[in-house]
Design a protein around this motif. Structure first.
Motif, PDB file in Angstrom:
ATOM      1  N   VAL A  43       0.832  -1.203   0.000  1.00 34.73           N
ATOM      2  CA  VAL A  43       0.000   0.000   0.000  1.00 34.73           C
ATOM      3  C   VAL A  43       0.876   1.267   0.000  1.00 34.73           C
ATOM      4  O   VAL A  43       0.436   2.347   0.402  1.00 34.73           O
ATOM      5  CB  VAL A  43      -1.024   0.002   1.165  1.00 34.73           C
ATOM      6  CG1 VAL A  43      -2.024  -1.117   0.980  1.00 34.73           C
ATOM      7  CG2 VAL A  43      -0.330  -0.093   2.516  1.00 34.73           C
ATOM      8  N   LYS A 104      -6.784  -9.045   5.879  1.00 32.50           N
ATOM      9  CA  LYS A 104      -6.746  -8.117   4.739  1.00 32.50           C
ATOM     10  C   LYS A 104      -7.937  -8.277   3.793  1.00 32.50           C
ATOM     11  O   LYS A 104      -8.510  -7.271   3.359  1.00 32.50           O
ATOM     12  CB  LYS A 104      -5.433  -8.294   3.975  1.00 32.50           C
ATOM     13  CG  LYS A 104      -5.287  -7.392   2.781  1.00 32.50           C
ATOM     14  CD  LYS A 104      -3.981  -7.651   2.067  1.00 32.50           C
ATOM     15  CE  LYS A 104      -3.893  -6.816   0.815  1.00 32.50           C
ATOM     16  NZ  LYS A 104      -2.632  -7.065   0.106  1.00 32.50           N
ATOM     17  N   TYR A 107     -11.020  -6.089   4.698  1.00 34.03           N
ATOM     18  CA  TYR A 107     -10.959  -4.635   4.813  1.00 34.03           C
ATOM     19  C   TYR A 107     -11.285  -3.985   3.476  1.00 34.03           C
ATOM     20  O   TYR A 107     -10.726  -4.331   2.447  1.00 34.03           O
ATOM     21  CB  TYR A 107      -9.573  -4.168   5.279  1.00 34.03           C
ATOM     22  CG  TYR A 107      -9.469  -2.668   5.334  1.00 34.03           C
ATOM     23  CD1 TYR A 107     -10.218  -1.945   6.258  1.00 34.03           C
ATOM     24  CD2 TYR A 107      -8.663  -1.971   4.447  1.00 34.03           C
ATOM     25  CE1 TYR A 107     -10.151  -0.559   6.305  1.00 34.03           C
ATOM     26  CE2 TYR A 107      -8.585  -0.592   4.492  1.00 34.03           C
ATOM     27  CZ  TYR A 107      -9.332   0.106   5.413  1.00 34.03           C
ATOM     28  OH  TYR A 107      -9.273   1.474   5.453  1.00 34.03           O
ATOM     29  N   TYR A 109     -11.061  -0.505   1.663  1.00 33.70           N
ATOM     30  CA  TYR A 109     -10.431   0.814   1.776  1.00 33.70           C
ATOM     31  C   TYR A 109     -11.405   1.928   1.407  1.00 33.70           C
ATOM     32  O   TYR A 109     -11.447   2.971   2.064  1.00 33.70           O
ATOM     33  CB  TYR A 109      -9.184   0.883   0.897  1.00 33.70           C
ATOM     34  CG  TYR A 109      -8.510   2.229   0.968  1.00 33.70           C
ATOM     35  CD1 TYR A 109      -7.670   2.539   2.029  1.00 33.70           C
ATOM     36  CD2 TYR A 109      -8.730   3.198  -0.006  1.00 33.70           C
ATOM     37  CE1 TYR A 109      -7.057   3.780   2.120  1.00 33.70           C
ATOM     38  CE2 TYR A 109      -8.124   4.437   0.075  1.00 33.70           C
ATOM     39  CZ  TYR A 109      -7.294   4.723   1.141  1.00 33.70           C
ATOM     40  OH  TYR A 109      -6.700   5.951   1.234  1.00 33.70           O
ATOM     41  N   THR A 110     -12.188   1.736   0.363  1.00 37.81           N
ATOM     42  CA  THR A 110     -13.097   2.779  -0.119  1.00 37.81           C
ATOM     43  C   THR A 110     -14.061   3.228   0.971  1.00 37.81           C
ATOM     44  O   THR A 110     -14.256   4.418   1.199  1.00 37.81           O
ATOM     45  CB  THR A 110     -13.875   2.289  -1.360  1.00 37.81           C
ATOM     46  OG1 THR A 110     -12.925   1.873  -2.357  1.00 37.81           O
ATOM     47  CG2 THR A 110     -14.758   3.385  -1.920  1.00 37.81           C
ATOM     48  N   ASN A 112     -13.669   2.308   4.158  1.00 40.11           N
ATOM     49  CA  ASN A 112     -12.911   2.262   5.412  1.00 40.11           C
ATOM     50  C   ASN A 112     -13.657   1.437   6.463  1.00 40.11           C
ATOM     51  O   ASN A 112     -13.795   1.840   7.614  1.00 40.11           O
ATOM     52  CB  ASN A 112     -12.608   3.671   5.934  1.00 40.11           C
ATOM     53  CG  ASN A 112     -11.594   3.659   7.062  1.00 40.11           C
ATOM     54  OD1 ASN A 112     -10.711   2.812   7.118  1.00 40.11           O
ATOM     55  ND2 ASN A 112     -11.730   4.594   7.989  1.00 40.11           N
ATOM     56  N   THR A 124      -5.387  -3.217   9.833  1.00 42.80           N
ATOM     57  CA  THR A 124      -5.305  -1.768   9.668  1.00 42.80           C
ATOM     58  C   THR A 124      -4.255  -1.148  10.585  1.00 42.80           C
ATOM     59  O   THR A 124      -3.672  -0.123  10.257  1.00 42.80           O
ATOM     60  CB  THR A 124      -6.676  -1.091   9.865  1.00 42.80           C
ATOM     61  OG1 THR A 124      -7.215  -1.446  11.144  1.00 42.80           O
ATOM     62  CG2 THR A 124      -7.645  -1.499   8.748  1.00 42.80           C
ATOM     63  N   ARG A 162      -8.764   6.709   7.405  1.00 42.92           N
ATOM     64  CA  ARG A 162      -8.210   5.559   6.708  1.00 42.92           C
ATOM     65  C   ARG A 162      -6.782   5.342   7.192  1.00 42.92           C
ATOM     66  O   ARG A 162      -6.078   6.296   7.507  1.00 42.92           O
ATOM     67  CB  ARG A 162      -8.217   5.813   5.207  1.00 42.92           C
ATOM     68  CG  ARG A 162      -9.601   5.708   4.599  1.00 42.92           C
ATOM     69  CD  ARG A 162      -9.535   5.903   3.080  1.00 42.92           C
ATOM     70  NE  ARG A 162     -10.839   5.708   2.490  1.00 42.92           N
ATOM     71  CZ  ARG A 162     -11.808   6.619   2.487  1.00 42.92           C
ATOM     72  NH1 ARG A 162     -11.613   7.798   3.026  1.00 42.92           N
ATOM     73  NH2 ARG A 162     -12.968   6.351   1.934  1.00 42.92           N
TER      74      ARG A 162
END
Length: 164
Positions: A43, A104, A107, A109-110, A112, A124, A162
């Motif tokens: 990331v 992972k 999760y 991301y968009t 959160n 996270t 985030r």
């Protein structure tokens, strides 16, 4: 004359054992750092840096859990990931795998968020841009299990933000 040779051999054995212990500790450091820094690289984050003071905190905390091996957070000054295993054969790779690879996929991301009914807060924390230093500890518990702790400085997982 035989005594000095035996004594010299004894000292040599002590030196070898001391170096082996240091090598094992460095291997554990590498195991804790490797998977977590790989997740951070994916990331585009800088790698975590091992910090002996943070590691001392983590080790002291796991030592406090030796009698029960319970996953109770320390509520100290650092972010924290805990791992418990029912036997002492678990190692740093197992802990990191459970925090990164096992969480992972849950999760998003968009949004959160973590998938409903799943856990992803350990992941996270690993990929928190805020965290720079890490230290980890491990203790074999009286009940035959193991507890491991990685502490992160500064702490990650800021509510509403985030991680990266």
């Amino acid at each position: 004359m035989a005594f000095p040779k035996k004594f010299a051999f004894f000292l040599a054995c002590i030196r070898i054992l001391a170096m082996a212990d240091k090598t094992l500790a460095q291997n554990e450091q590498g195991a804790y750092l490797g998977g977590q820094n790989q997740a951070r690289k994916e990331v585009n984050l800088d790698p975590l840096i091992w910090d002996d003071d943070v590691a001392s905190y983590a080790q002291n905390y796991t030592n406090q859990r030796i009698s029960d091996c319970r996953l109770i957070h320390s509520h100290g000054p650092y972010g924290e990931n805990l791992f418990w295993g029912s036997w002492t054969g678990y190692n740093a790779y197992d802990a990191v795998y459970s925090w990164v690879n096992a969480e992972k996929p849950y999760y998003n991301y968009t949004s959160n968020t973590c998938q409903e009914g799943k856990v992803c807060g350990h992941y996270t924390q690993v990929v928190s841009r805020r965290s720079i230093r890490i230290g980890c500890g491990r203790t074999n518990c009286y009940n035959g299990g193991v507890i491991m702790c990685c502490s992160y400085d500064p702490p990650g997982n800021v509510v509403g933000r985030r991680p990266y």
